[in-house]
Design a protein around this motif. Structure first.
Motif, PDB file in Angstrom:
ATOM      1  N   UNK A 116     -10.872  -1.218  15.402  1.00  0.00           N
ATOM      2  CA  UNK A 116     -11.877  -2.299  15.429  1.00  0.00           C
ATOM      3  C   UNK A 116     -12.273  -2.793  14.043  1.00  0.00           C
ATOM      4  N   UNK A 117     -12.384  -1.880  13.081  1.00  0.00           N
ATOM      5  CA  UNK A 117     -12.742  -2.286  11.721  1.00  0.00           C
ATOM      6  C   UNK A 117     -11.633  -3.123  11.093  1.00  0.00           C
ATOM      7  N   UNK A 118     -10.374  -2.745  11.339  1.00  0.00           N
ATOM      8  CA  UNK A 118      -9.249  -3.520  10.804  1.00  0.00           C
ATOM      9  C   UNK A 118      -9.190  -4.887  11.483  1.00  0.00           C
ATOM     10  N   UNK A 119      -9.481  -4.927  12.788  1.00  0.00           N
ATOM     11  CA  UNK A 119      -9.522  -6.214  13.495  1.00  0.00           C
ATOM     12  C   UNK A 119     -10.562  -7.141  12.876  1.00  0.00           C
ATOM     13  N   UNK A 120     -11.724  -6.591  12.538  1.00  0.00           N
ATOM     14  CA  UNK A 120     -12.771  -7.409  11.911  1.00  0.00           C
ATOM     15  C   UNK A 120     -12.335  -7.915  10.537  1.00  0.00           C
ATOM     16  N   UNK A 121     -11.678  -7.048   9.766  1.00  0.00           N
ATOM     17  CA  UNK A 121     -11.169  -7.478   8.456  1.00  0.00           C
ATOM     18  C   UNK A 121     -10.198  -8.642   8.633  1.00  0.00           C
ATOM     19  N   UNK A 122      -9.280  -8.509   9.598  1.00  0.00           N
ATOM     20  CA  UNK A 122      -8.295  -9.572   9.847  1.00  0.00           C
ATOM     21  C   UNK A 122      -8.985 -10.871  10.236  1.00  0.00           C
ATOM     22  N   UNK A 133       1.590   0.908  11.272  1.00  0.00           N
ATOM     23  CA  UNK A 133       1.841   0.349  12.603  1.00  0.00           C
ATOM     24  C   UNK A 133       0.580  -0.316  13.152  1.00  0.00           C
ATOM     25  N   UNK A 134      -0.552   0.368  13.041  1.00  0.00           N
ATOM     26  CA  UNK A 134      -1.790  -0.183  13.576  1.00  0.00           C
ATOM     27  C   UNK A 134      -2.172  -1.475  12.863  1.00  0.00           C
ATOM     28  N   UNK A 135      -2.084  -1.496  11.539  1.00  0.00           N
ATOM     29  CA  UNK A 135      -2.426  -2.707  10.789  1.00  0.00           C
ATOM     30  C   UNK A 135      -1.520  -3.868  11.185  1.00  0.00           C
ATOM     31  N   UNK A 136      -0.227  -3.600  11.293  1.00  0.00           N
ATOM     32  CA  UNK A 136       0.716  -4.659  11.641  1.00  0.00           C
ATOM     33  C   UNK A 136       0.510  -5.134  13.077  1.00  0.00           C
ATOM     34  N   UNK A 137       0.159  -4.238  13.979  1.00  0.00           N
ATOM     35  CA  UNK A 137      -0.142  -4.646  15.352  1.00  0.00           C
ATOM     36  C   UNK A 137      -1.345  -5.585  15.385  1.00  0.00           C
ATOM     37  N   UNK A 138      -2.362  -5.262  14.601  1.00  0.00           N
ATOM     38  CA  UNK A 138      -3.534  -6.139  14.525  1.00  0.00           C
ATOM     39  C   UNK A 138      -3.134  -7.500  13.963  1.00  0.00           C
ATOM     40  N   UNK A 139      -2.379  -7.497  12.888  1.00  0.00           N
ATOM     41  CA  UNK A 139      -1.994  -8.751  12.228  1.00  0.00           C
ATOM     42  C   UNK A 139      -1.103  -9.599  13.116  1.00  0.00           C
ATOM     43  N   UNK A 140      -0.003  -9.011  13.608  1.00  0.00           N
ATOM     44  CA  UNK A 140       0.949  -9.792  14.400  1.00  0.00           C
ATOM     45  C   UNK A 140       0.369 -10.198  15.748  1.00  0.00           C
ATOM     46  N   UNK A 141      -0.652  -9.480  16.206  1.00  0.00           N
ATOM     47  CA  UNK A 141      -1.294  -9.835  17.467  1.00  0.00           C
ATOM     48  C   UNK A 141      -2.448 -10.806  17.301  1.00  0.00           C
ATOM     49  N   UNK A 191      -0.161 -14.685   0.939  1.00  0.00           N
ATOM     50  CA  UNK A 191      -0.185 -13.387   0.262  1.00  0.00           C
ATOM     51  C   UNK A 191      -1.564 -13.131  -0.328  1.00  0.00           C
ATOM     52  N   UNK A 192      -2.067 -14.097  -1.090  1.00  0.00           N
ATOM     53  CA  UNK A 192      -3.351 -13.931  -1.766  1.00  0.00           C
ATOM     54  C   UNK A 192      -4.525 -13.958  -0.790  1.00  0.00           C
ATOM     55  N   UNK A 193      -4.434 -14.815   0.234  1.00  0.00           N
ATOM     56  CA  UNK A 193      -5.569 -15.009   1.132  1.00  0.00           C
ATOM     57  C   UNK A 193      -5.652 -13.970   2.244  1.00  0.00           C
ATOM     58  N   UNK A 194      -4.525 -13.359   2.598  1.00  0.00           N
ATOM     59  CA  UNK A 194      -4.532 -12.514   3.787  1.00  0.00           C
ATOM     60  C   UNK A 194      -3.683 -11.260   3.663  1.00  0.00           C
ATOM     61  N   UNK A 195      -2.401 -11.415   3.323  1.00  0.00           N
ATOM     62  CA  UNK A 195      -1.468 -10.285   3.407  1.00  0.00           C
ATOM     63  C   UNK A 195      -1.825  -9.163   2.441  1.00  0.00           C
ATOM     64  N   UNK A 196      -2.244  -9.501   1.235  1.00  0.00           N
ATOM     65  CA  UNK A 196      -2.575  -8.474   0.246  1.00  0.00           C
ATOM     66  C   UNK A 196      -3.986  -7.906   0.421  1.00  0.00           C
ATOM     67  N   UNK A 197      -5.007  -8.734   0.648  1.00  0.00           N
ATOM     68  CA  UNK A 197      -6.349  -8.150   0.780  1.00  0.00           C
ATOM     69  C   UNK A 197      -6.539  -7.262   1.995  1.00  0.00           C
ATOM     70  N   UNK A 198      -5.864  -7.556   3.115  1.00  0.00           N
ATOM     71  CA  UNK A 198      -6.117  -6.740   4.310  1.00  0.00           C
ATOM     72  C   UNK A 198      -5.773  -5.265   4.100  1.00  0.00           C
TER      73      UNK A 198
END
Length: 414
Positions: free
Chosen positions: A130-136, A370-378, A153-160
């Motif tokens: 849930x915390x990673x979802x909120x960050x995304x 895996x969890x971070x990428x699932x949040x991002x790609x979803x 990269x600067x706005x999303x991929x690197x900071x998350x």
């Protein structure tokens, strides 16, 4: 079974990718896989370790205790000058690699790794979702409210992932510019050894100071957990800082590159992108993560090892003191394991890929990634269904000069 494969025509490694196929392994590497399961390659220092191209042979070697991850072992395939040997065949004394337990063997590798295993257990990682979802969502909100086009990269991929690993380790995110810049130097394959050592010294010094602060006022984070190990003599303070450096670099560089490169691959495969935009099935999202890990495999310069005893790999006798490189990027494209391997198919059962390695050194942080990428790609492509490239594909700057493959920038619009 043969004893040697000496030839004057030894290909250089790493190899160049085809400009028009940036997601595929180098053509020469693909050709080698078709020709032979194992062959000599030449590194920039002139050494000629063995390159293993087949998926099954790679897994077998990575799980074999006769194959060492210890960078100080004779034959370990590294391009650094310190890996050269004297004319009498003796290896010069080398210093501790300073990057934590990743370049060590058991039992020391296992002892140190166990100190940081608990925070990466699946249940602990799932509690972070849930915390990673909120960050995304917060990062997407900020990107949508900002300039268009934007650099993903600067706005999303690197900071998350930087925010996530900073919180897990107990590293102030306010210092992200410092640790990201030094990380870039460490993984750059074209910097000098002095530059790399300088960047590592910067990070170790920073983390050593942070460990010192946590010894006075520990928190609920991974570095604070290592303080007790330091105080009871299980670990030196510098050792704790080195483990922190390893986890900090691995925790943001790899995932950030997978987010950006995965997004680019999906934008170039709109039929596959549409599957993620239209699904609410977490199983499909999880499948997409595994397939993108297989298809892209950002650790693209091979997993490197030294052989401790004579052994056979792919019908070839490899002798003690020789080096091995497991080219896992081409292993993940082995047609004997993955049908039509050069096709991106998010519905494929691809979880048996070797993107996270194999054996006792398999990636500690794979559950987190895996969890971070699932949040991002979803989330990303449903929140921004009109996401598109804002530059020519030919203008995208790929990280051919880094040990972790990706893009330096990804201009996008919506």
């Amino acid at each position: 079974m043969t004893d040697t494969a000496e030839t004057t025509d030894i290909p250089e490694y790493p190899m160049e990718r085809a400009a028009k196929c940036p997601f595929n392994p180098p053509p020469k590497l693909q050709a080698l896989q078709e020709e032979t399961p194992i062959t000599r390659v030449r590194l920039s220092d002139g050494s000629t370790p063995w390159l293993v191209t087949g998926y099954a042979d790679q897994k077998a070697a990575l799980a074999d205790p006769r194959v060492s991850s210890d960078v100080t072992r004779k034959g370990y395939p590294s391009p650094r000058a310190t890996d050269q040997f004297d004319t009498d065949g003796e290896q010069p004394e080398r210093k501790d690699p300073g990057i934590g337990f990743i370049l060590m063997d058991d039992p020391e590798h296992a002892r140190l790794r166990r100190m940081v295993t608990a925070p990466f257990m699946i249940k602990r990682i799932e509690a972070m979702r849930p915390a990673v979802q909120k960050i995304a969502d917060d990062l997407i909100d900020a990107m949508l409210a900002g300039p268009n086009p934007a650099d993903l990269v600067e706005a999303f991929a690197l900071p998350l992932p930087s925010l996530v690993i900073s919180d897990l380790l107990g590293v102030p995110y306010a210092d992200h510019d410092f640790f990201q810049e030094n990380s870039k130097v460490i993984i750059n394959t074209e910097v000098t050894e002095a530059q790399r050592n300088g960047a590592m010294g910067n990070l170790v010094g920073y983390l050593d100071n942070l460990v010192g602060e946590k010894m006075k006022a520990p928190g609920d984070d991974l570095l604070s957990g290592l303080v007790g190990r330091v105080e009871n003599g299980e670990l030196t303070r510098i050792g704790a800082a080195q483990i922190g450096m390893l986890l900090l670099i691995a925790g943001h560089e790899t995932t950030a590159n997978m987010i950006a490169l995965g997004t680019l691959a999906l934008l170039e495969h709109p039929d596959q992108l549409k599957l993620l935009q239209e699904t609410d099935d977490p199983k499909l999202v999880a499948s997409a993560v595994e397939e993108l890990l297989r298809y892209l495999h950002i650790t693209h310069n091979g997993r490197r090892r030294a052989v401790l005893e004579d052994m056979e790999i792919g019908g070839q006798t490899v002798k003690a003191g020789e080096g091995l490189i497991m080219a896992n990027d081409i292993g993940n494209r082995d047609p004997r394991v993955f049908a039509d391997p050069d096709r991106l198919d998010l519905t494929r059962e691809a979880r048996n890929h070797v993107a996270f390695g194999f054996g006792v050194h398999q990636c500690l942080g794979q559950s987190l990634a895996r969890m971070e990428l699932q949040v991002v790609y979803g989330t990303l492509y449903k929140r921004i269904p009109t996401l598109a490239l804002a530059a020519d594909m030919a203008a995208i700057p790929f990280k051919h000069d880094a040990s972790v493959y990706g893009v330096y920038e990804l201009p996008v619009t919506w």
